[in-house]
Design a protein around this motif. Structure first.
Motif, PDB file in Angstrom:
ATOM      1  N   ASP A   6      10.844 -31.520 -17.579  1.00 49.58           N
ATOM      2  CA  ASP A   6      10.407 -30.330 -18.320  1.00 49.58           C
ATOM      3  C   ASP A   6      11.375 -29.173 -18.133  1.00 49.58           C
ATOM      4  OD1 ASP A   6       8.212 -31.661 -19.276  1.00 49.58           O
ATOM      5  OD2 ASP A   6       6.792 -30.751 -17.872  1.00 49.58           O
ATOM      6  N   LYS A   7      11.817 -28.959 -16.910  1.00 50.52           N
ATOM      7  CA  LYS A   7      12.765 -27.871 -16.631  1.00 50.52           C
ATOM      8  C   LYS A   7      14.100 -28.116 -17.345  1.00 50.52           C
ATOM      9  CE  LYS A   7      10.969 -26.715 -12.043  1.00 50.52           C
ATOM     10  NZ  LYS A   7      11.272 -26.784 -10.594  1.00 50.52           N
ATOM     11  N   ALA A   8      14.562 -29.355 -17.307  1.00 50.92           N
ATOM     12  CA  ALA A   8      15.828 -29.685 -17.962  1.00 50.92           C
ATOM     13  C   ALA A   8      15.731 -29.499 -19.475  1.00 50.92           C
ATOM     14  CB  ALA A   8      16.235 -31.118 -17.617  1.00 50.92           C
ATOM     15  N   MET A   9      14.609 -29.909 -20.056  1.00 47.50           N
ATOM     16  CA  MET A   9      14.412 -29.738 -21.501  1.00 47.50           C
ATOM     17  C   MET A   9      14.363 -28.259 -21.857  1.00 47.50           C
ATOM     18  SD  MET A   9      14.453 -32.720 -22.820  1.00 47.50           S
ATOM     19  CE  MET A   9      13.605 -32.852 -24.349  1.00 47.50           C
ATOM     20  N   GLN A  10      13.662 -27.479 -21.064  1.00 42.83           N
ATOM     21  CA  GLN A  10      13.586 -26.043 -21.318  1.00 42.83           C
ATOM     22  C   GLN A  10      14.991 -25.424 -21.276  1.00 42.83           C
ATOM     23  OE1 GLN A  10      10.953 -23.838 -18.776  1.00 42.83           O
ATOM     24  NE2 GLN A  10      11.551 -21.877 -19.651  1.00 42.83           N
ATOM     25  N   TYR A  11      15.781 -25.801 -20.279  1.00 38.75           N
ATOM     26  CA  TYR A  11      17.147 -25.304 -20.163  1.00 38.75           C
ATOM     27  C   TYR A  11      17.973 -25.723 -21.387  1.00 38.75           C
ATOM     28  CZ  TYR A  11      21.945 -24.778 -18.586  1.00 38.75           C
ATOM     29  OH  TYR A  11      23.272 -24.443 -18.507  1.00 38.75           O
ATOM     30  N   LEU A  12      17.848 -26.986 -21.798  1.00 34.26           N
ATOM     31  CA  LEU A  12      18.576 -27.477 -22.961  1.00 34.26           C
ATOM     32  C   LEU A  12      18.217 -26.667 -24.199  1.00 34.26           C
ATOM     33  CD1 LEU A  12      20.437 -29.534 -24.385  1.00 34.26           C
ATOM     34  CD2 LEU A  12      18.409 -30.977 -24.661  1.00 34.26           C
ATOM     35  N   PHE A  13      16.917 -26.453 -24.436  1.00 37.07           N
ATOM     36  CA  PHE A  13      16.491 -25.695 -25.614  1.00 37.07           C
ATOM     37  C   PHE A  13      17.005 -24.262 -25.570  1.00 37.07           C
ATOM     38  CE2 PHE A  13      12.560 -28.603 -25.767  1.00 37.07           C
ATOM     39  CZ  PHE A  13      13.269 -29.577 -26.416  1.00 37.07           C
ATOM     40  N   GLU A  14      16.972 -23.643 -24.401  1.00 35.82           N
ATOM     41  CA  GLU A  14      17.478 -22.281 -24.263  1.00 35.82           C
ATOM     42  C   GLU A  14      18.967 -22.225 -24.613  1.00 35.82           C
ATOM     43  OE1 GLU A  14      16.417 -21.252 -20.258  1.00 35.82           O
ATOM     44  OE2 GLU A  14      14.301 -20.938 -20.786  1.00 35.82           O
ATOM     45  N   GLU A  15      19.722 -23.200 -24.152  1.00 36.75           N
ATOM     46  CA  GLU A  15      21.157 -23.236 -24.447  1.00 36.75           C
ATOM     47  C   GLU A  15      21.408 -23.510 -25.931  1.00 36.75           C
ATOM     48  OE1 GLU A  15      23.758 -22.422 -22.324  1.00 36.75           O
ATOM     49  OE2 GLU A  15      22.000 -21.727 -21.181  1.00 36.75           O
ATOM     50  N   LEU A  16      20.664 -24.445 -26.504  1.00 33.96           N
ATOM     51  CA  LEU A  16      20.830 -24.743 -27.930  1.00 33.96           C
ATOM     52  C   LEU A  16      20.467 -23.535 -28.785  1.00 33.96           C
ATOM     53  CD1 LEU A  16      19.409 -28.378 -28.176  1.00 33.96           C
ATOM     54  CD2 LEU A  16      21.807 -27.674 -28.203  1.00 33.96           C
TER      55      LEU A  16
END
Length: 155
Positions: A6-16
């Motif tokens: 979940d944390k990794a996905m959140q980080y990915l979405f923030e970067e995208l």
């Protein structure tokens, strides 16, 4: 593991979301292992979670259960771009059934497998899909030679 994912996905979405480029990403899991057939209802071991993420266009498509062969069609639909005749064909199939598996289908907004023979009006589309699959994998690849997969027919 789920928390870290979940944390990794959140980080990915923030970067995208920081990107000025339009980005579409398709995420999908893997089906259950073969031994799971004994643990779940008939054909349930083929169900897989998926979603299509975009940092720009937010049109929502609702396909709760689809075959992986439709994932690219759904992504193209989300991107709202010109599609090849093949993907237009898949879109047409998707309006009638969202899953194809061993002589069975799942109708839109349903979760249960039904035999394709139950729907004679859909059998022709199903058979056409099977012929295309055969042509690509083991046939003479006539659909490829005729550029059925190009959006621009001049290629």
């Amino acid at each position: 593991g789920l928390n870290e994912t979940d944390k990794a996905m959140q980080y990915l979405f923030e970067e995208l979301n920081k990107s000025e480029r339009n980005i579409t990403v398709v995420f999908f899991g893997d089906h259950y292992p073969p031994f799971a057939k004994q643990l779940v209802a008939n054909n349930e071991n083929f169900k897989t979670d998926y979603f299509v993420y975009q940092n720009y266009q937010k049109n929502k498509l609702n396909y709760p259960f689809i075959s992986t062969n439709f994932l690219s069609s759904v992504a193209l639909k989300k991107m709202d771009i010109i599609k090849s005749p093949f993907y237009n064909f898949l879109d047409n199939l998707l309006s009638d059934f969202t899953v194809i598996h061993n002589g069975t289908i799942v109708r839109p907004n349903q979760l249960n497998f039904e035999p394709i023979d139950k729907y004679q009006d859909l059998k022709l589309k199903y058979d056409q899909f099977k012929v295309l699959q055969y042509d690509i994998v083991a046939g003479k690849q006539i659909s490829i030679k005729n550029k059925y997969y190009y959006a621009d027919q001049n290629k």
